[in-house]
Scaffold this active site. Structure first.
Site, PDB file in Angstrom:
ATOM      1  N   HIS A 154       0.874  -1.176   0.000  1.00  9.69           N
ATOM      2  CA  HIS A 154       0.000   0.000   0.000  1.00  9.69           C
ATOM      3  C   HIS A 154       0.913   1.229   0.000  1.00  9.69           C
ATOM      4  O   HIS A 154       1.190   1.819   1.045  1.00  9.69           O
ATOM      5  CB  HIS A 154      -0.900   0.022   1.233  1.00  9.69           C
ATOM      6  CG  HIS A 154      -1.823  -1.155   1.341  1.00  9.69           C
ATOM      7  ND1 HIS A 154      -1.388  -2.424   1.630  1.00  9.69           N
ATOM      8  CD2 HIS A 154      -3.175  -1.243   1.184  1.00  9.69           C
ATOM      9  CE1 HIS A 154      -2.426  -3.257   1.662  1.00  9.69           C
ATOM     10  NE2 HIS A 154      -3.525  -2.564   1.387  1.00  9.69           N
ATOM     11  N   SER A 182       6.802   6.274   2.393  1.00 12.93           N
ATOM     12  CA  SER A 182       7.669   5.121   2.645  1.00 12.93           C
ATOM     13  C   SER A 182       8.404   4.612   1.398  1.00 12.93           C
ATOM     14  O   SER A 182       9.568   4.221   1.509  1.00 12.93           O
ATOM     15  CB  SER A 182       6.879   4.005   3.323  1.00 12.93           C
ATOM     16  OG  SER A 182       5.622   3.835   2.725  1.00 12.93           O
ATOM     17  N   ASP A 203      -4.214  -4.737  -6.220  1.00 11.13           N
ATOM     18  CA  ASP A 203      -4.464  -4.916  -4.792  1.00 11.13           C
ATOM     19  C   ASP A 203      -3.165  -5.357  -4.102  1.00 11.13           C
ATOM     20  O   ASP A 203      -2.515  -6.315  -4.541  1.00 11.13           O
ATOM     21  CB  ASP A 203      -5.557  -5.974  -4.608  1.00 11.13           C
ATOM     22  CG  ASP A 203      -5.777  -6.276  -3.145  1.00 11.13           C
ATOM     23  OD1 ASP A 203      -6.286  -5.400  -2.427  1.00 11.13           O
ATOM     24  OD2 ASP A 203      -5.394  -7.372  -2.701  1.00 11.13           O
ATOM     25  N   GLY A 204      -2.823  -4.681  -3.019  1.00  5.96           N
ATOM     26  CA  GLY A 204      -1.546  -4.927  -2.362  1.00  5.96           C
ATOM     27  C   GLY A 204      -1.428  -6.315  -1.757  1.00  5.96           C
ATOM     28  O   GLY A 204      -0.345  -6.913  -1.759  1.00  5.96           O
ATOM     29  N   ASP A 233       0.904  -1.474   4.724  1.00 10.08           N
ATOM     30  CA  ASP A 233       0.473  -0.223   5.373  1.00 10.08           C
ATOM     31  C   ASP A 233      -0.898   0.198   4.835  1.00 10.08           C
ATOM     32  O   ASP A 233      -1.020   1.208   4.144  1.00 10.08           O
ATOM     33  CB  ASP A 233       1.535   0.852   5.094  1.00 10.08           C
ATOM     34  CG  ASP A 233       1.225   2.165   5.787  1.00 10.08           C
ATOM     35  OD1 ASP A 233       0.404   2.179   6.726  1.00 10.08           O
ATOM     36  OD2 ASP A 233       1.810   3.190   5.382  1.00 10.08           O
TER      37      ASP A 233
HETATM   38  N1  SAM Z   1       2.847   3.561   2.942  1.00  5.88           N
HETATM   39  C1  SAM Z   1       2.582   4.973   2.665  1.00  5.88           C
HETATM   40  C2  SAM Z   1       3.581   5.818   3.420  1.00  5.88           C
HETATM   41  O1  SAM Z   1       3.918   5.497   4.582  1.00  5.88           O
HETATM   42  O2  SAM Z   1       4.038   6.809   2.858  1.00  5.88           O
HETATM   43  C3  SAM Z   1       1.188   5.375   3.030  1.00  5.88           C
HETATM   44  C4  SAM Z   1       0.118   4.469   2.508  1.00  5.88           C
HETATM   45  S1  SAM Z   1      -1.505   4.967   2.903  1.00  5.88           S
HETATM   46  C5  SAM Z   1      -1.623   4.692   4.614  1.00  5.88           C
HETATM   47  C6  SAM Z   1      -2.438   3.625   2.267  1.00  5.88           C
HETATM   48  C7  SAM Z   1      -2.535   3.608   0.739  1.00  5.88           C
HETATM   49  O3  SAM Z   1      -3.114   2.356   0.372  1.00  5.88           O
HETATM   50  C8  SAM Z   1      -3.414   4.667   0.137  1.00  5.88           C
HETATM   51  O4  SAM Z   1      -2.673   5.410  -0.810  1.00  5.88           O
HETATM   52  C9  SAM Z   1      -4.545   3.900  -0.566  1.00  5.88           C
HETATM   53  O5  SAM Z   1      -4.938   4.473  -1.797  1.00  5.88           O
HETATM   54  C10 SAM Z   1      -3.884   2.567  -0.801  1.00  5.88           C
HETATM   55  N2  SAM Z   1      -4.784   1.403  -0.897  1.00  5.88           N
HETATM   56  C11 SAM Z   1      -5.984   1.197  -0.300  1.00  5.88           C
HETATM   57  N3  SAM Z   1      -6.430  -0.043  -0.570  1.00  5.88           N
HETATM   58  C12 SAM Z   1      -5.483  -0.649  -1.311  1.00  5.88           C
HETATM   59  C13 SAM Z   1      -5.329  -1.961  -1.845  1.00  5.88           C
HETATM   60  N4  SAM Z   1      -6.271  -2.888  -1.662  1.00  5.88           N
HETATM   61  N5  SAM Z   1      -4.203  -2.258  -2.519  1.00  5.88           N
HETATM   62  C14 SAM Z   1      -3.236  -1.324  -2.713  1.00  5.88           C
HETATM   63  N6  SAM Z   1      -3.321  -0.057  -2.238  1.00  5.88           N
HETATM   64  C15 SAM Z   1      -4.422   0.270  -1.543  1.00  5.88           C
END
Ligand code: SAM
Length: 261
Positions: free
Chosen positions: A42, A99, A141-142, A162
């Protein structure tokens, strides 16, 4: 539909907790010559402007990274300080690394980066930010990436999970996915960030994780809510196969967070 945008929260106290421990782990892993795989499920957009309207609106970075740097929490040679300094040198004094960029600042050319981000705009920004650093970025999807890519090549490495926890089923699904990934990649360092909310929604998830992985590190810090009525009152990081030095840094950070007014 995804609505979470990390730009409102970048550089807050939860980011300080997560990013400082992530940088500590990468600092340790890159001290050895061997290549490694860095995987993020994510990723977010990778780069944030702390003078943006979104960041100014919440003021979370002012209470977060700006405050703790004034308090001298991180020495200039701390890997987190090094990544912050490099990001500001490259992108200006108000830039803050997400990150993926933080990791890229610490990783070497011999290392592999794999990132997933589902939100179309966040993904487009991520690709632009990360293009000069190389790596493979996917708008998928992550958790699917986590399962598809493990065990990675090279096998030595770290996966950061995350999520934004917008989908409540994340809390149930994540321990299952971590279990599957750990079985396929028993040497991998798997780090999961979670918010500590007034609702305590994380408790069943962390109870399951602790029971299933008794040797893992579970580190939590508490802080005052960013504004009245805000639900987040702390930050947690679960780390399976924690690398050397992480427990000491987590303890040091825990003491610093406990002293914050
Ligand atoms: N890891 C980043 C950082 O520390 O800079 C912050 C990530 S943020 C908390 C979560 C991200 O996950 C968002 O940008 C959101 O769009 C994305 N997201 C939500 N559901 C997701 C999924 N199923 N798969 C991948 N990304 C997803």
């Amino acid at each position: 539909m995804l609505s979470y945008q990390h730009g409102y929260h970048a550089g807050n106290l939860a980011d300080v907790h997560k990013h400082a421990l992530l940088a500590t782990m990468l600092g340790y892993l890159t001290a050895k010559d061997k290549p490694l795989s860095y995987i993020e499920t994510h990723a977010g957009r990778g780069l944030y402007a702390l003078d943006s309207e979104a960041a100014q609106k919440t003021g979370e970075a002012a209470q977060g990274i700006a405050r703790v740097q004034k308090l001298g929490w991180f020495a200039p040679d701390h890997p987190y300080s090094r990544a912050l300094a490099q990001t500001r040198a490259d992108h200006g004094p108000n830039a803050y690394p997400g990150s993926p960029l933080l990791a890229a600042q610490l990783l070497r050319r011999i290392d592999n980066i794999h990132l997933a981000e589902l939100h179309p705009q966040e993904f487009a920004a991520l690709r632009e930010t990360m293009a000069p650093h190389g790596g493979i970025f996917r708008q998928i999807d992550g958790l699917e990436l986590a399962l598809a890519i493990t065990p990675p090549t090279p096998r030595r490495g770290l996966m950061l999970i995350d999520p934004s926890y917008e989908v409540k089923s994340d809390y149930d699904q994540i321990p299952k996915v971590i279990g599957q990934v750990a079985r396929k990649w028993n040497v991998g360092i798997i780090a999961l960030w979670y918010p500590i909310l007034t609702s305590a929604a994380h408790l069943p998830m962390t109870a399951t994780l602790s029971r299933t992985h008794p040797g893992a590190l579970l580190h939590e810090v508490r802080f005052a809510p960013a504004r009245e009525g805000h639900g987040m009152i702390g930050s947690g990081l679960f780390v399976l196969n924690p690398p050397w030095g992480l427990t000491d840094e987590a303890r040091r950070l825990g003491q610093l967070f406990a002293r914050l007014p």
